[in-house]
Motif scaffolding. Structure first.
Motif, mmCIF file in Angstrom:
data_model
loop_
_atom_site.group_PDB
_atom_site.id
_atom_site.type_symbol
_atom_site.label_atom_id
_atom_site.label_comp_id
_atom_site.label_asym_id
_atom_site.label_seq_id
_atom_site.Cartn_x
_atom_site.Cartn_y
_atom_site.Cartn_z
ATOM 1 N N ILE A 87 0.825 -1.211 0.000
ATOM 2 C CA ILE A 87 0.000 0.000 0.000
ATOM 3 C C ILE A 87 0.860 1.261 0.000
ATOM 4 O O ILE A 87 0.450 2.307 -0.507
ATOM 5 N N LYS A 90 1.420 2.931 -3.390
ATOM 6 C CA LYS A 90 0.277 3.405 -4.150
ATOM 7 C C LYS A 90 -0.182 4.770 -3.650
ATOM 8 O O LYS A 90 -0.692 4.874 -2.527
ATOM 9 N N ARG A 95 -5.015 4.421 -5.432
ATOM 10 C CA ARG A 95 -5.919 3.672 -4.556
ATOM 11 C C ARG A 95 -7.367 3.896 -4.967
ATOM 12 O O ARG A 95 -8.177 2.953 -4.967
ATOM 13 N N THR A 229 -4.040 -4.418 -3.448
ATOM 14 C CA THR A 229 -4.205 -3.100 -2.837
ATOM 15 C C THR A 229 -3.413 -2.934 -1.542
ATOM 16 O O THR A 229 -3.149 -1.814 -1.117
#
Length: 293
Positions: A87, A90, A95, A229
């Protein structure tokens, strides 16, 4: 055995996987029973208010599962170290794009899977599914949106991807502090097993054949979204998209054209699957980059 060794033992980790699911079942069923008794006391028919009662029981259960999730995130496990690395790569815009793409993919695959199950004829020979389906669409459209499309996907993703999948990964993945090539292969293999086991459990808890197949296949996709993600939000949005299509299908005329004939039904099924596959390809390419293990 000292406390640290006990916490790192496979038996302890396996118990930690089952325990949150047990808490989930106790909390949802106990609260559902209490709300049902209260509804009867007020003179309401629990069957007609099923979704309202379920929505309330889900809302009550969320804080219990959120505690497990937050506890896991705060511990330096192999899984959550990996998630933090994913994460961190990103930016906010990426996102947001992932969330939109995964919501659309969940919606597309939700339609395709439902259509394929209808074509299989399994829905007609599964009394358990027919009973659940009748309950899910009783109690008013507001609670169908609030419960089936929002709170239930949030709770289930918090539990089955945020907690169960993460703990399965920690059970299956061996520490690889040196980040060797062989160690990375073992980690990937461990994650694949964790994906399969979490999807299997997600299917089993629905307790009927139709939803077992549907939730099991969807569970694989949702775990992959979490990997991409580094957080359960992508899985939650995809789950929400799939459930939203089911509610709109029953409660609106948005899909009437699809039911107009065999050719339209087959075309819609193929188109939904193709759109879903295209979105998966976009998500994969969008999230390509230096692989962090």
């Amino acid at each position: 055995m000292n406390p640290r060794d006990r916490q790192n033992s496979p038996i302890f980790k396996a118990f930690n996987i089952i325990y949150p699911v047990f808490v989930y079942f106790v909390a949802t069923n106990l609260s559902m029973s209490l709300f049902t008794m209260f509804a009867v006391f007020l003179g309401a028919d629990p069957q007609e208010q099923y979704m309202a009662l379920q929505t309330a029981s889900v809302a009550v259960t969320i804080p219990f599962i959120a505690r497990f999730y937050q506890k896991d995130k705060n511990e330096p496990t192999v899984f959550w170290e990996h998630m933090e690395l994913v994460i961190a790569q990103k930016p906010t815009a990426m996102r947001a794009a992932n969330g939109i793409l995964m919501f659309l993919a969940g919606a597309a695959f939700g339609v395709a899977l439902n259509n394929l199950l209808i074509l299989s004829g399994l829905e007609d020979v599964s009394p358990g599914y027919q009973q659940v389906n009748q309950q899910l669409f009783s109690g008013g459209i507001y609670f169908e949106f609030m419960g089936a499309c929002l709170l239930t996907p949030f709770l289930e993703e918090l539990l089955y991807r945020g907690v169960v999948y993460g703990r399965l990964c920690d059970l299956m993945i061996l520490d690889n502090e040196e980040k060797t090539g062989q160690g990375k292969k073992r980690e990937r293999y461990g994650r694949m097993i964790a994906v399969a086991l979490s999807a299997l459990l997600f299917g089993v808890i629905h307790m009927n054949l139709v939803q077992f197949i549907y939730a099991g296949l969807l569970g694989i996709l949702l775990a992959w979204f979490m990997e991409k993600t580094g957080h359960f939000y992508g899985a939650f949005l995809a789950h929400m998209g799939a459930n939203l299509m089911a509610v709109l299908r029953v409660e609106s005329s948005a899909f009437a054209w699809m039911e107009s004939g065999t050719a339209a039904f087959y075309a819609a099924t193929a188109a939904s699957a193709a759109v879903g596959a295209a979105l998966l390809a976009v998500i994969y390419l969008w999230n390509r980059g230096p692989r962090q293990e």
